[in-house]
Design a protein around this motif. Structure first.
Motif, PDB file in Angstrom:
ATOM      1  N   SER A  33      35.153  55.179  30.147  1.00 23.92           N
ATOM      2  CA  SER A  33      35.799  53.496  31.017  1.00 23.92           C
ATOM      3  C   SER A  33      34.774  53.011  29.752  1.00 23.92           C
ATOM      4  CB  SER A  33      34.575  52.925  32.047  1.00 23.92           C
ATOM      5  OG  SER A  33      33.179  53.519  31.873  1.00 23.92           O
ATOM      6  N   GLY A  37      36.629  46.750  29.540  1.00 20.27           N
ATOM      7  CA  GLY A  37      37.482  46.627  31.414  1.00 20.27           C
ATOM      8  C   GLY A  37      38.309  48.156  31.572  1.00 20.27           C
ATOM      9  N   TYR A  39      39.317  51.495  32.060  1.00 16.82           N
ATOM     10  CA  TYR A  39      38.885  52.027  33.501  1.00 16.82           C
ATOM     11  C   TYR A  39      40.120  53.520  33.689  1.00 16.82           C
ATOM     12  CZ  TYR A  39      36.284  53.815  37.925  1.00 16.82           C
ATOM     13  OH  TYR A  39      35.562  55.063  38.168  1.00 16.82           O
ATOM     14  N   GLN A 140      30.848  38.991  33.275  1.00 20.80           N
ATOM     15  CA  GLN A 140      32.114  39.357  34.183  1.00 20.80           C
ATOM     16  C   GLN A 140      32.386  40.628  35.195  1.00 20.80           C
ATOM     17  OE1 GLN A 140      35.446  41.185  31.229  1.00 20.80           O
ATOM     18  NE2 GLN A 140      37.044  40.857  32.283  1.00 20.80           N
ATOM     19  N   THR A 142      34.487  42.925  37.105  1.00 28.40           N
ATOM     20  CA  THR A 142      35.478  43.713  37.532  1.00 28.40           C
ATOM     21  C   THR A 142      34.764  45.068  38.379  1.00 28.40           C
ATOM     22  OG1 THR A 142      34.732  44.990  35.690  1.00 28.40           O
ATOM     23  CG2 THR A 142      36.699  43.172  35.751  1.00 28.40           C
ATOM     24  N   TYR A 144      36.946  48.169  40.565  1.00 32.22           N
ATOM     25  CA  TYR A 144      38.419  49.282  41.034  1.00 32.22           C
ATOM     26  C   TYR A 144      37.638  50.189  41.630  1.00 32.22           C
ATOM     27  CZ  TYR A 144      38.380  48.025  35.781  1.00 32.22           C
ATOM     28  OH  TYR A 144      38.196  47.566  34.532  1.00 32.22           O
ATOM     29  N   LEU A 150      42.702  48.274  39.531  1.00 31.55           N
ATOM     30  CA  LEU A 150      41.432  46.727  39.302  1.00 31.55           C
ATOM     31  C   LEU A 150      41.990  45.823  40.042  1.00 31.55           C
ATOM     32  CD1 LEU A 150      39.953  45.268  37.653  1.00 31.55           C
ATOM     33  CD2 LEU A 150      42.449  43.834  36.449  1.00 31.55           C
ATOM     34  N   GLU A 152      40.118  43.187  41.115  1.00 28.60           N
ATOM     35  CA  GLU A 152      39.392  41.768  40.708  1.00 28.60           C
ATOM     36  C   GLU A 152      38.671  42.193  39.534  1.00 28.60           C
ATOM     37  OE1 GLU A 152      35.833  39.299  43.438  1.00 28.60           O
ATOM     38  OE2 GLU A 152      37.151  40.980  45.021  1.00 28.60           O
ATOM     39  N   ASN A 153      38.832  40.929  38.681  1.00 27.84           N
ATOM     40  CA  ASN A 153      38.325  40.732  37.622  1.00 27.84           C
ATOM     41  C   ASN A 153      38.268  38.861  37.630  1.00 27.84           C
ATOM     42  OD1 ASN A 153      37.300  40.793  35.528  1.00 27.84           O
ATOM     43  ND2 ASN A 153      39.297  40.959  34.668  1.00 27.84           N
ATOM     44  N   ASN A 154      36.930  38.875  37.498  1.00 25.84           N
ATOM     45  CA  ASN A 154      36.287  37.581  38.024  1.00 25.84           C
ATOM     46  C   ASN A 154      35.123  37.381  37.175  1.00 25.84           C
ATOM     47  OD1 ASN A 154      37.256  36.708  39.938  1.00 25.84           O
ATOM     48  ND2 ASN A 154      36.710  37.739  41.166  1.00 25.84           N
ATOM     49  N   THR A 155      35.195  36.141  36.113  1.00 21.77           N
ATOM     50  CA  THR A 155      33.958  35.451  35.046  1.00 21.77           C
ATOM     51  C   THR A 155      33.906  34.722  35.637  1.00 21.77           C
ATOM     52  OG1 THR A 155      35.876  35.987  33.463  1.00 21.77           O
ATOM     53  CG2 THR A 155      33.817  35.416  33.031  1.00 21.77           C
TER      54      THR A 155
END
Length: 193
Positions: A33, A37, A39, A140, A142, A144, A150, A152-155
Motif C-alpha cells: 500500500s 490509495g 492497496y 481522506q 478510504t 478496502y 475500494l 469507500e473514498n471520502n475527503t
C-alpha cells in the motif's frame, strides 16, 4: 529479510524478496500500500514475493515508496508480521529513514501529532473515527475489503471526521481503513460482526 531503517530497494520488479519463516505457516499474505490509495494483496504458500506480483494486479509507480505488510496464516487464521518500506526500482533513490518511519507506522515526533482510531471495533452496524491532529487540512478516508477492493473514498474536514458513520452497508467481514492527512497516514483494521 534484512529490512533496515531505509527499507528495501530491490534491483528490479522481478527481484525475489524473502521473508523470515515463522513456525508452521500455511500461507503468506503480502499487502502492498501507499498514501496515494494503492492497496493490493498477494497471497502465496511461498515465503517470497516479487514486486511484479503486485504490478500485474495494478501498476506500481517507478521510484514510488510503498509499505509492505506480511501476514502469516497459521491453523486458518492470519497473524500480523513485519511492516517494511519498499522502493520500486526505476525512480528516485531509496527512501530516507524519515520516509520509512512514516510508512512503517513507527512512532516519531511527527506521527505522535496525528492519530486515528476506529470505534467501536469490532462493530455491529457502523463505526466512527476519532481523528486528532495539528493540521486543519482535509482528511481522506478510504476503506478496502480484504481482497483489496475500494469500498469507500471520502475527503472530509477534520470537524466532520469524528461525526461520520462508516460501514452501515458492509457485509460481515474484515476491512482496512486508510486515514490520510497531508503526509500523515494511519491504517486501521476493523471487523464487522
Amino acid at each position: 529479510e534484512g529490512c533496515g531503517p531505509e527499507g528495501i530497494a530491490p534491483a528490479s520488479l522481478n527481484t525475489v524478496i524473502y521473508v523470515r519463516p515463522s513456525g508452521v505457516i500455511q500461507e503468506y499474505r503480502y499487502i502492498l500500500s501507499d498514501d496515494n490509495g494503492y492497496y493490493q494483496i498477494y497471497e502465496s504458500t511461498q515465503r517470497a514475493f516479487r514486486l511484479s506480483n503486485f504490478n500485474d494486479l495494478s501498476p506500481l509507480t517507478p521510484g514510488g515508496v510503498y509499505s509492505i505488510d506480511v501476514e502469516y496464516k497459521v491453523y486458518g487464521y492470519y497473524y500480523g508480521g513485519k511492516t517494511c518500506a519498499i522502493t520500486v526500482p526505476g525512480g528516485t533513490p531509496p527512501p530516507t529513514p524519515d520516509t520509512f518511519t512514516r510508512y512503517a507506522g513507527s512512532e516519531s515526533q511527527l506521527s505522535n501529532e496525528f492519530s486515528a482510531i476506529a470505534y467501536p471495533n469490532p462493530f455491529n452496524n457502523s463505526f466512527n473515527l476519532d481523528i486528532k491532529g495539528n493540521q486543519t487540512t482535509p482528511v481522506q478516508v478510504t476503506v478496502y475489503d480484504m481482497m483489496g477492493r475500494l469500498l469507500e473514498n471520502n475527503t472530509i474536514s477534520v470537524d466532520q471526521a469524528n461525526n461520520i458513520n462508516i460501514g452501515a452497508n458492509y457485509p460481515t467481514g474484515v476491512y482496512n481503513v486508510v486515514v490520510t492527512q497531508g503526509e500523515e497516514v494511519k491504517m486501521i483494521r476493523v471487523v464487522k460482526q
